[in-house]
Scaffold this active site. Structure first.
Site, PDB file in Angstrom:
ATOM      1  N   SER A 134       0.780  -1.156   0.055  1.00 27.25           N
ATOM      2  CA  SER A 134      -0.072  -0.044  -0.016  1.00 27.25           C
ATOM      3  C   SER A 134       1.040   1.292  -0.122  1.00 27.25           C
ATOM      4  CB  SER A 134      -1.032  -0.129   1.358  1.00 27.25           C
ATOM      5  OG  SER A 134      -1.444   1.261   1.510  1.00 27.25           O
ATOM      6  N   TYR A 159      -2.144  -0.448  10.109  1.00 24.24           N
ATOM      7  CA  TYR A 159      -2.288  -1.099   8.771  1.00 24.24           C
ATOM      8  C   TYR A 159      -1.222  -0.791   7.910  1.00 24.24           C
ATOM      9  CZ  TYR A 159      -3.927  -1.020   3.985  1.00 24.24           C
ATOM     10  OH  TYR A 159      -4.257  -1.226   2.469  1.00 24.24           O
TER      11      TYR A 159
HETATM   12  N1  LIG Z   1      -8.521  -0.191  -2.315  1.00 20.11           N
HETATM   13  C1  LIG Z   1      -7.356   0.566  -2.240  1.00 20.11           C
HETATM   14  O1  LIG Z   1      -7.357   1.827  -2.292  1.00 20.11           O
HETATM   15  C2  LIG Z   1      -5.875  -0.061  -1.509  1.00 20.11           C
HETATM   16  C3  LIG Z   1      -4.936   0.824  -1.409  1.00 20.11           C
HETATM   17  C4  LIG Z   1      -3.987   0.038  -0.971  1.00 20.11           C
HETATM   18  C5  LIG Z   1      -3.761  -1.447  -0.780  1.00 20.11           C
HETATM   19  N2  LIG Z   1      -5.047  -2.141  -1.000  1.00 20.11           N
HETATM   20  C6  LIG Z   1      -4.844  -3.456  -0.317  1.00 20.11           C
HETATM   21  O2  LIG Z   1      -5.259  -4.237  -1.505  1.00 20.11           O
HETATM   22  C7  LIG Z   1      -5.976  -5.294  -1.140  1.00 20.11           C
HETATM   23  C8  LIG Z   1      -7.123  -5.566  -1.732  1.00 20.11           C
HETATM   24  O3  LIG Z   1      -7.867  -4.116  -1.225  1.00 20.11           O
HETATM   25  P1  LIG Z   1      -9.380  -4.057  -1.655  1.00 20.11           P
HETATM   26  O4  LIG Z   1      -9.667  -2.307  -1.602  1.00 20.11           O
HETATM   27  O5  LIG Z   1     -10.106  -4.901  -2.583  1.00 20.11           O
HETATM   28  O6  LIG Z   1     -10.356  -4.566  -0.164  1.00 20.11           O
HETATM   29  P2  LIG Z   1     -11.324  -5.348   0.113  1.00 20.11           P
HETATM   30  O7  LIG Z   1     -11.719  -5.276   1.513  1.00 20.11           O
HETATM   31  O8  LIG Z   1     -12.607  -4.826  -0.831  1.00 20.11           O
HETATM   32  O9  LIG Z   1     -11.051  -6.876  -0.271  1.00 20.11           O
HETATM   33  C9  LIG Z   1     -10.297  -7.591   0.660  1.00 20.11           C
HETATM   34  C10 LIG Z   1     -11.122  -8.890   0.639  1.00 20.11           C
HETATM   35  O10 LIG Z   1     -10.488  -9.830   1.493  1.00 20.11           O
HETATM   36  C11 LIG Z   1     -11.244 -10.520   2.202  1.00 20.11           C
HETATM   37  N3  LIG Z   1     -10.645 -10.897   3.549  1.00 20.11           N
HETATM   38  C12 LIG Z   1     -10.140 -10.061   4.401  1.00 20.11           C
HETATM   39  N4  LIG Z   1      -9.574 -10.848   5.399  1.00 20.11           N
HETATM   40  C13 LIG Z   1      -9.712 -12.123   5.035  1.00 20.11           C
HETATM   41  C14 LIG Z   1      -9.324 -13.340   5.662  1.00 20.11           C
HETATM   42  N5  LIG Z   1      -8.710 -13.192   6.655  1.00 20.11           N
HETATM   43  N6  LIG Z   1      -9.384 -14.374   5.159  1.00 20.11           N
HETATM   44  C15 LIG Z   1     -10.066 -14.303   4.016  1.00 20.11           C
HETATM   45  N7  LIG Z   1     -10.507 -13.321   3.327  1.00 20.11           N
HETATM   46  C16 LIG Z   1     -10.270 -12.364   3.738  1.00 20.11           C
HETATM   47  C17 LIG Z   1     -12.443  -9.741   2.525  1.00 20.11           C
HETATM   48  O11 LIG Z   1     -13.765 -10.379   2.798  1.00 20.11           O
HETATM   49  C18 LIG Z   1     -12.362  -8.871   1.396  1.00 20.11           C
HETATM   50  O12 LIG Z   1     -13.443  -9.383   0.240  1.00 20.11           O
HETATM   51  C19 LIG Z   1      -5.723  -5.248   0.451  1.00 20.11           C
HETATM   52  O13 LIG Z   1      -4.717  -6.211   0.755  1.00 20.11           O
HETATM   53  C20 LIG Z   1      -5.544  -3.907   0.752  1.00 20.11           C
HETATM   54  O14 LIG Z   1      -5.066  -3.694   1.869  1.00 20.11           O
HETATM   55  C21 LIG Z   1      -5.930  -1.371  -1.247  1.00 20.11           C
END
Ligand SMILES: NC(=O)c1ccc[n+]([C@@H]2O[C@H](COP(=O)([O-])OP(=O)(O)OC[C@H]3O[C@@H](n4cnc5c(N)ncnc54)[C@H](O)[C@@H]3O)[C@@H](O)[C@H]2O)c1
Length: 330
Positions: A134, A159
């Site tokens: 991130s 985080y």
């Molecule tokens: N969206 C952003 O702007 C952003 C920015 C930087 C990093 N990220 C990273 O990208 C990745 C995806 O982010 P996103 O925006 O799609 O988030 P999101 O929350 O929509 O997706 C994460 C998914 O992982 C599942 N999940 C979480 N913990 C779990 C566990 N212990 N076991 C099984 N499933 C689990 C959740 O149910 C969810 O569907 C994450 O790692 C997030 O930290 C996202």
């Protein structure tokens, strides 16, 4: 060199999440077999995750394992049952502010869960391990644009600390066991099917319902908003390239002021926002801006969606999705 993903079996954790859903769709379009893992937790509306999953489940090349990556036995069984060529690890507890009151959830999902998955990838000789880091790892740095060569030793949220830890663990697995690891530092991903806890969704939802919006740090914030198709392009390219050990910034590479961002939403909704100005929230960074030169060079990563176009696509989706839901409830 690029490897074709057609017929490759790719395990995507967080498959029902915002980024996972879009990455899965692209992979399936490209002829890959996608094995999804998600626990459909209720950090935000699980109904939205179920609806994304319903779309994926229509494709015969998609298979879901419903479970928790914190559960080592569940992760082991999945790796034992499936032949996996590549691994795209996106499951995590996201949300900078949520970490203040829920520290254990972050450690469990993002550290224990991450380690369960990378260790099984190593045990099963998975070729490539691509994982979500991130932009938050840059913490309070004041050098912009942020480059992957900058120091990232001062995370200002739990985080961010977990994401930086993932990069360190990945490095060790690469060094000790030769696992090919690529970490992707996403910069504020947004777009259709976006997360209800993020600013674009919260603002659109509140403005559409004529409710006030919370504008933190009195609007003095800047973000490098990155459209989901551009993020997915970077993920796909990382899976195709197969580098031994890399970290890439996936941003749009342009700064957008919070006030301008709100303005774009107002224009799309044809409705003025009722703004409540509030102080900075603990854990939030004032600014993010990606240096994407290295990603362009190594991943041929060239983001193409400007903020105005991306917001329009989000608002169009929001109206369709929630109007359809309202119709179904009547
Ligand atoms: N969206 C952003 O702007 C952003 C920015 C930087 C990093 N990220 C990273 O990208 C990745 C995806 O982010 P996103 O925006 O799609 O988030 P999101 O929350 O929509 O997706 C994460 C998914 O992982 C599942 N999940 C979480 N913990 C779990 C566990 N212990 N076991 C099984 N499933 C689990 C959740 O149910 C969810 O569907 C994450 O790692 C997030 O930290 C996202």
């Amino acid at each position: 060199m690029s490897i074709s993903l057609k017929n490759q079996s790719i395990l995507v954790t967080g498959s029902a999440g915002f980024i996972g859903f879009h990455a899965d769709q692209k992979l399936l379009d490209m002829g890959a077999v996608v094995i999804g893992i998600d626990n459909f937790n209720d950090y935000y509306d699980p109904g939205l995750k179920e609806d994304r999953n319903k779309i994926l489940a229509k494709n015969p090349n998609f298979k879901l394992y419903r479970g928790d990556i914190e559960d080592l036995e569940f992760v082991r069984k999945t790796f034992q049952t499936e032949e996996i060529d590549k691994k795209c690890h996106l499951a995590a507890q996201a949300g900078v502010r949520y970490g203040i009151d829920h520290p254990h959830q972050f450690i469990n999902s993002n550290i224990v869960g991450f380690n369960n998955v990378i260790d099984e990838a190593k045990n099963h000789d998975v070729n490539d391990f691509i994982y979500a880091s991130s932009s938050s790892v840059y913490g309070g740095n004041d050098k912009f644009p942020a480059a992957t060569t900058d120091q990232v030793d001062h995370p200002i949220s739990l985080y961010a600390a977990t994401k930086k830890s993932n990069e360190l663990i990945a490095y060790t697995y690469h060094h000790l066991f030769g696992v090919n690891c690529t970490g992707l530092r996403f910069f504020t991903a947004y777009g259709p099917w976006g997360r209800p806890d993020m600013a674009l969704f919260l603002f659109t939802d509140a403005i559409a319902k004529k409710q006030p919006i919370k504008v933190f740090n009195h609007g003095q914030m800047v973000r490098d908003f990155t459209y989901i198709d551009d993020i997915v392009m970077g993920i796909i390219s990382s899976l195709e390239k197969s580098y031994p050990y890399e970290i890439f910034n996936l941003g749009y590479g342009q700064e957008v002021e919070l006030e301008y961002f709100i303005n774009c939403i107002e224009n799309e909704l044809d409705q003025k926002a009722d703004k409540k100005y509030l102080p900075l929230q603990p854990g939030d960074v004032l600014k993010s801006l990606a240096d994407i030169k290295y990603s362009t060079e190594k991943l041929e990563y060239k983001p193409t969606t400007p903020i105005e176009e991306g917001i329009k696509k989000f608002v169009d989706w929001y109206k369709d999705y929630y109007q359809e839901k309202d119709r179904n409830q009547k």
